[in-house]
Structures are given as C-alpha cells and as structure tokens.
Design a protein around this motif. Structure first.
Motif, short mmCIF file in Angstrom:
data_model
loop_
_atom_site.label_atom_id
_atom_site.label_comp_id
_atom_site.label_asym_id
_atom_site.label_seq_id
_atom_site.Cartn_x
_atom_site.Cartn_y
_atom_site.Cartn_z
N VAL A 54 0.84 -1.20 0.00
CA VAL A 54 0.00 0.00 0.00
C VAL A 54 0.87 1.24 0.00
O VAL A 54 0.64 2.19 -0.77
CB VAL A 54 -0.95 -0.01 1.21
CG1 VAL A 54 -1.67 1.33 1.34
CG2 VAL A 54 -1.96 -1.14 1.09
N ASN A 55 1.89 1.27 0.85
CA ASN A 55 2.77 2.43 0.91
C ASN A 55 3.50 2.65 -0.40
O ASN A 55 3.68 3.81 -0.83
CB ASN A 55 3.77 2.27 2.06
CG ASN A 55 3.12 2.39 3.43
OD1 ASN A 55 2.06 3.00 3.56
ND2 ASN A 55 3.74 1.82 4.44
N ALA A 56 3.90 1.56 -1.06
CA ALA A 56 4.57 1.69 -2.35
C ALA A 56 3.63 2.30 -3.39
O ALA A 56 4.04 3.16 -4.19
CB ALA A 56 5.07 0.33 -2.82
N ALA A 57 2.37 1.87 -3.37
CA ALA A 57 1.40 2.44 -4.32
C ALA A 57 1.19 3.92 -4.06
O ALA A 57 1.19 4.74 -4.99
CB ALA A 57 0.07 1.69 -4.22
N LEU A 58 1.02 4.29 -2.80
CA LEU A 58 0.80 5.69 -2.47
C LEU A 58 2.05 6.53 -2.74
O LEU A 58 1.95 7.70 -3.14
CB LEU A 58 0.39 5.81 -0.99
CG LEU A 58 -0.93 5.11 -0.62
CD1 LEU A 58 -1.17 5.18 0.88
CD2 LEU A 58 -2.11 5.72 -1.38
N HIS A 59 3.22 5.94 -2.55
CA HIS A 59 4.48 6.66 -2.78
C HIS A 59 4.65 7.03 -4.25
O HIS A 59 5.36 8.00 -4.58
CB HIS A 59 5.65 5.79 -2.32
CG HIS A 59 6.98 6.47 -2.38
ND1 HIS A 59 7.74 6.54 -3.53
CD2 HIS A 59 7.71 7.12 -1.42
CE1 HIS A 59 8.86 7.18 -3.29
NE2 HIS A 59 8.86 7.55 -2.02
N SER A 60 4.01 6.28 -5.15
CA SER A 60 4.15 6.56 -6.58
C SER A 60 3.68 7.96 -6.93
O SER A 60 4.08 8.52 -7.96
CB SER A 60 3.37 5.52 -7.40
OG SER A 60 3.90 4.23 -7.21
N SER A 61 2.83 8.54 -6.08
CA SER A 61 2.37 9.91 -6.35
C SER A 61 3.50 10.92 -6.24
O SER A 61 3.39 12.05 -6.75
CB SER A 61 1.25 10.29 -5.38
OG SER A 61 1.72 10.30 -4.04
N LYS A 62 4.61 10.55 -5.60
CA LYS A 62 5.76 11.45 -5.47
C LYS A 62 6.65 11.42 -6.70
O LYS A 62 7.45 12.32 -6.92
CB LYS A 62 6.58 11.08 -4.23
CG LYS A 62 5.82 11.20 -2.92
CD LYS A 62 6.72 10.82 -1.74
CE LYS A 62 5.97 10.92 -0.43
NZ LYS A 62 6.84 10.54 0.73
N ALA A 63 6.54 10.37 -7.49
CA ALA A 63 7.35 10.26 -8.70
C ALA A 63 6.87 11.27 -9.74
O ALA A 63 5.73 11.76 -9.68
CB ALA A 63 7.26 8.85 -9.26
N ARG A 64 7.73 11.57 -10.70
CA ARG A 64 7.35 12.54 -11.76
C ARG A 64 6.18 12.01 -12.58
O ARG A 64 5.40 12.78 -13.12
CB ARG A 64 8.55 12.81 -12.68
CG ARG A 64 9.77 13.34 -11.99
CD ARG A 64 9.53 14.67 -11.29
NE ARG A 64 10.73 15.13 -10.61
CZ ARG A 64 11.56 16.07 -11.08
NH1 ARG A 64 11.31 16.64 -12.26
NH2 ARG A 64 12.62 16.43 -10.39
N ALA A 65 6.08 10.66 -12.66
CA ALA A 65 4.96 10.04 -13.38
C ALA A 65 4.91 8.57 -13.00
O ALA A 65 5.88 8.00 -12.49
CB ALA A 65 5.13 10.19 -14.89
#
Length: 483
Positions: free
Chosen positions: A216-227
C-alpha cells in the motif's frame, strides 16, 4: 539557435524477479529503440544467471549493469523468500544503487562507459520506492513503473478507504463472496476473494499485514514520482486509469509492451526454455491443446498437482504443462512428476517442460486455451493472442486479474480458491469449446492490436513518454549551466 539538448539516459531498476524483469526490459527496449540511452540494472545474481543471454538485447543504446542484492549466491530466492529479498534490497541493494548512481552522474560522455552520457532519468520499479527517493536526492528526475495491472494498483491505493469503511480486516470466517465497497468503479462486481491476496489475511497474520502495508505504501508513494508508468492499455482498464490519474503527477498507459517492443525471450527469462515443445505443438491439430503454466513463483502441493493432472486428463484434450523443478512441494523428483504426467496423458497427449517460450506457445495455432495463474504478463500475453484462459491465481494481484478476466472482459473463467479435478475438467472444456468466450477473447485481441499500432492509444502514450523523458533533461541542463 540555442545549445543542442543533452542526450537522455535512463536508468531502469526493476524488482529482481521474473515478472518484473520481463515487463521492464520490454520498456527498456522500447526506449532504446526511440534513441534513448538505457542502463538496465540487474542484481549481480540475476545477471550471472542470465549469462550470455543478456547480450541478445544489448546495443549501442542499451547496456546492463548490476548491484548486489545482499544475499549469498546459494540463497534459494523462492517465493517464500520474497520478504527477505525485499529487506536485503532495501539495505545492501540501496547502498550499492546509491553508489552506482553517483558514479554514473560523474561519467563524461566519452568515458569508458561506451559513450553513455550521465543518467538524466531513473525509471524505478514502484515496489522500490527508495530508488525514486535516492534519484531525486541526486537531482535526477524519477518515474515509477508498476508492472502489475491498473486494477490491482487501484485496489492497493484503496486499502486505507477499505479500512475506514470497515471492509478490512475481514471478520474471521467471513464469507469471501461478500461484495466489497470502496474500490472506485468496482463496487458492482468485486468480492472479498478478488482483492489482492494480502488483503485476505489482513489482521490475522503479522507478516502478511506488514506485506500489505508495504504494498500500500509503495502504491501511495508513486504519487511522489514525476509520473507513473503502467503496462496496460486504456481499452482494457480505462475506469481504473481514470481513478488513478488524479492522484498521480502523470500517468502513462503504454502496454502491452511485449507486443510493441518485445525483448528477445532468452534475455527476459531466468529459466532455460524448452524449445522442443514447439515441435510437439506443430504435430497437434488447430486449437486442440491446453497450455498450462502457473508462472515463475507459484508453488502447489502434491495433492493439488494430482487434482490438476486428473482434471486435465479427464478433459480429454492434449496438454502442454510447464512444471518448474521447484513448483511442487514435498514431491518426488521432478523426473518422477514428469513421468506421472506422461503416463496419465498416454504420452502422445501430454508434453511437459520445465519452462516454455510462452509468447511463441500462445501464438501457436494448436493452442486452444491457457490454464494460468493470471499474472499480469501472462494475462496480457494471452489477451494479445486472443487465447481464452482458465485462471487459478496464486497470490498478490492475480486474484483481481482473474476476476477481470472472468467477470469484466469475459475472455476466460475464474477458478480461484478451487483445486478440484472435476472443476478443472469442466472449466477447461468450457474454455476450449465456448464460442462466446473465444469471441470475447478475439475481440479484445483485435482492440489491443489497434492500441499498439501507429496512432493507437498505447503507441501514442509511448511517444508521449519518450518526449516526457527528453523534456526532463532540460532542467538538469539548465541547473548545470548555472554552476
């Protein structure tokens, strides 16, 4: 005229298991084909295991490097060890990755690195959130690539909401067919048993609860990536993509990548393929063969093996079964299992392989259906070829993938949570004989071919992704010019 743009150089860093390597190497080939320099980062162990096969895809635009995963060479690295592998990569792997990225930033274009410029972008597996964080610390823009389906990614993103609604954790002994609220766009068909497997045991097992938390944290963390990059097509997963997009900085749906920019199979497989099964298929009638493969990680009991075998034999069709050496728990030797299959299948009606060239198998005229674990790569490969599937998901995203196959796209049947010879027989026969299922599968295949053709949605998304990566070079160039 202004100064020419610096060349783009992408470092691609996958989670070091078969399915992730597969999808991300196809992306690497696509980027290299578009004139972007790519360094593909294996672990030392996997690069040694691939050996000379890695060279099959290397080019002036694509090279391979590696970092240690922190585990001894004789470590088995099986599905039971995924937690340990993850912990080791987050420590030893992270330190080695940081050191490598720093060295690649200092390397001039004409250095011994074969003419590769400094890294300008990182594309990291979304299950390695530290890789995007470290890249951004170095001032290198980072994108996240989730190699699973958009629908499973959305389910993981929705877990906090499921907890808030009381959908998770499941009550002890609760009905797994109970509908689930809280995953946007799936309220009409999603059941408890269709959620990614760590959800099912949430609250009952500390290790599984911890795994769910990391996913779950990995999925939510993707919002910090440029895309966020997803190996899917809008035609397959438009509703899920629409719900994901507002929570990301940008989203690229660029699949199925294996059909747009296929890497040679030998370079994507950690297992040695048995090419002899293709000659066996050549001797079978059109659409007469059941292809059985439960992927690179699935493990089954000897009792389950027996149920599958009995059901396949009773269905009456020739079958090609991929049986990895480590697949059947507490079994006799692999040779004995292979002999049991051949004897039950009366030799001419059965063929066993430790690993098969799956893309070639699925496009072979003799294959009539695919009994699969519903891993995302396998699901896409079957979809592109229009092959009906019978899904027996093992873990992770496979549970929700199989629900979409059986209940949304209707390109196959969902056999999750059942391993009974009579059910195997019935579902294999239905998948082989149903005109409705085959018609749906072929309709999806036609649409996917339109998606990846010039001007199609996925082809245009890939072009947009390449342009996006090139644009990310400009801020780096500007910052360097001010130093």
């Amino acid at each position: 005229m202004g100064k020419a743009a610096a060349p783009a150089h992408v470092l691609v860093f996958p989670w070091p298991i078969q399915g992730h390597l597969n999808a991300m190497l196809h992306l690497a080939v696509a980027l290299a084909g578009a004139g972007v320099h790519v360094t593909f980062l294996h672990t030392d162990y996997n690069l040694r295991r691939l050996g000379a096969a890695a060279a099959a895809v290397a080019s002036p635009w694509l090279r391979f490097m590696s970092v240690p995963d922190g585990l001894p060479d004789d470590h088995p690295r099986t599905v039971a060890d995924l937690g340990e592998i993850g912990r080791s990569i987050r420590t030893a792997g992270r330190a080695a990755y940081r050191a490598l990225l720093a060295s690649l930033q200092l390397m001039p274009v004409d250095a011994a690195g074969g003419g590769f410029p400094p890294v300008t972008t990182v594309v990291a597996d979304a299950l390695l959130p530290f890789a995007t964080d470290v890249a951004e610390e170095f001032g290198v823009p980072a994108l996240a690539f989730r190699t699973a389906s958009a629908c499973s990614f959305l389910a993981y993103m929705s877990v906090p909401r499921l907890v808030e609604l009381g959908e998770l954790p499941f009550p002890p002994g609760g009905d797994l067919d109970e509908p689930v609220r809280g995953v946007p766009g799936m309220e009409g068909f999603l059941r408890r048993r269709d959620l990614p497997s760590p959800c099912r045991h949430h609250g009952a097992n500390n290790d599984t609860a911890a795994l769910l938390g990391r996913l779950v944290n990995a999925a939510l963390h993707s919002s910090k990536a440029r895309a966020l990059i997803l190996n899917t097509a809008t035609s397959l997963e438009a509703p899920a993509l629409a719900h994901i997009a507002p929570r990301m900085r940008d989203v690229f749906a660029v699949g199925p990548l294996h059909a747009m920019s296929p890497a040679p199979a030998v370079a994507t497989s950690l297992w040695r393929e048995d090419d002899g099964c293709m000659a066996w298929l050549d001797g079978q009638a059109d659409r007469s063969v059941v292809y059985v493969s439960l992927g690179s990680l699935t493990v089954i009991s000897l009792e389950q093996f027996t149920e599958f075998l009995s059901g396949l034999v009773a269905a009456g069709y020739p079958f090609l079964w991929v049986l990895r050496p480590d697949m059947v728990m507490a079994s006799q030797s692999t040779t004995n299992l292979h002999e049991a299959v051949m004897a039950a299948g009366k030799n001419s009606k059965a063929r066993v392989a430790e690993w098969a060239p799956q893309r070639d198998v699925l496009r072979h005229r003799a294959v009539g259906c695919f009994l699969t674990h519903a891993g995302w790569n396998s699901t896409l490969e079957a979809a592109v070829e229009g092959v009906p599937t019978v899904c027996w998901p093992f873990f992770a995203d496979q549970q929700i993938n199989s629900r979409f196959v059986g209940g949304v796209w209707r390109t196959g049947l969902d056999m999750k949570d059942v391993c009974d010879a009579a059910v195997v027989e019935r579902m294999v026969r239905e998948a082989m004989e149903s005109g409705e299922i085959r018609g749906s599968a072929q309709a999806v295949a036609r649409q996917l071919r339109r998606d990846i053709a010039e001007g199609g949605s996925s082809a245009m998304e890939l072009e947009r992704l390449v342009a996006f990566i090139r644009e990310l070079v400009m801020p780096i160039q500007h910052a360097e010019s001010e130093l």
